[in-house]
Write an enzyme that holds these catalytic residues in place. Sequence first.
Site, short mmCIF file in Angstrom:
data_model
loop_
_atom_site.label_atom_id
_atom_site.label_comp_id
_atom_site.label_asym_id
_atom_site.label_seq_id
_atom_site.Cartn_x
_atom_site.Cartn_y
_atom_site.Cartn_z
N ASP A 146 32.71 39.78 45.95
CA ASP A 146 31.50 40.94 46.42
C ASP A 146 32.18 42.03 44.72
O ASP A 146 31.16 42.33 44.59
CB ASP A 146 32.21 41.34 47.53
N TYR A 175 37.64 27.54 46.36
CA TYR A 175 38.37 27.72 47.11
C TYR A 175 39.70 26.30 47.64
O TYR A 175 40.56 26.40 47.27
CB TYR A 175 37.65 27.57 48.19
N GLY A 178 32.23 31.28 43.36
CA GLY A 178 31.47 32.77 43.38
C GLY A 178 30.12 32.82 42.76
O GLY A 178 29.84 31.72 42.04
N GLU A 179 30.29 33.91 43.13
CA GLU A 179 28.40 34.65 41.98
C GLU A 179 29.19 35.15 40.52
O GLU A 179 29.14 34.45 39.05
CB GLU A 179 28.28 35.84 42.54
#
Length: 371
Positions: A25, A193, A272-273
């Site tokens: 994020d 992760y 993630g992104e």
Amino acid sequence: MSPAHPMAYPLRWDLFCQVIDNYGDIGVCWRLAADLAARGHAVRLWTDDATALAWMAPAGAPGVQVLPWPAQAPPDGPGDVVIEAFGCEIAPNFIASMAYSTRASGQKCLWINLEYLSAESYVERSHRLPSLLMSGPGAGCTRWFFYPGFTGGTGGLLREPGLLARQAAFDRAGWRARHGVAAGAFAVSLFCYEPPALPLLLDQLRPHAGAHLLVTPGRAAAAVQALDHQGQNSLQRNEDAGSLLSISYLAPCPQPAFDEMLWACDFNCVRGEDSLVRALWAGQPFVWHIYPQGDQAHHAKLHAFLDWLQAPPSLRRFHALWNGLEHGGALPALDAATLQEWRATVQAARARLLAQDDLLTQLLGFVAEKS
């Protein structure tokens, strides 16, 4: 691609980021803020957790203010553009200030909800849609949905203007030498992760002569060390690697250094992104550990991405095992032929993306259109 955005004056931007996946994020929001500032705009980045920026962007960026999460708008009012990233919720008093400012000045405060990245079909349908607020502190305001994405019908991906030149000038051999990676080594980066198939990957790399695993700090390092402590793998560090797998546990690094690691490695494990996008720009074979969701919504998201990527069966299977969508059996071998096929797949996807405008260029065009 459209020409450079013609906006002749800088704008004030309020960018809101509530951290859920700490690195993803804030990583996306920082890159966006820094890119905006580099293009002449003033940015206030409001976040409830800026701790990762201490190592992700230790030098900051001219034109970007990092501020704690506000309960209300600052004395000089909201900016010209307010972005709430990933569905975060701005304080009602700040929203009320946006509505008041619009009524009092007659100037629109453009309110944009920057959504998560996905290749699913709903993204093209939902991109650039308005939502008129009929009640609450923002009554009368319009919130616009802006979706990053991989196709021409979406908002595109973050790609700062200097990225390609920086990548072209990158000294790959020098980077590997500085990080103790032999010139001919099979270098694998690990940012994840706790992927279910991590033991399988380590088992595959362990007898691989010259394999070198570069493990990022945090959950990736903890996951590898947990397996090491359980005696499931005969892992050794660089200094006594011999013919076994070498492992380097890396320190936290700024975003540009993370990009360089992806450019320097032969196979990248990303999560993630933000790091998925950077792996695409790197053009090297990679596997994506998607952020897991309790309702298994990430399964459809992963399949949609692999469809867009035009991933061959072996790369799909690697992703399915890596993410726990399938269980049992071995990971596809990371041999030269397989890696070459995956590299060609990624580079073809990269070429498709480079034919599109980047996310910020599209966002600036959207702001000019709606202002």
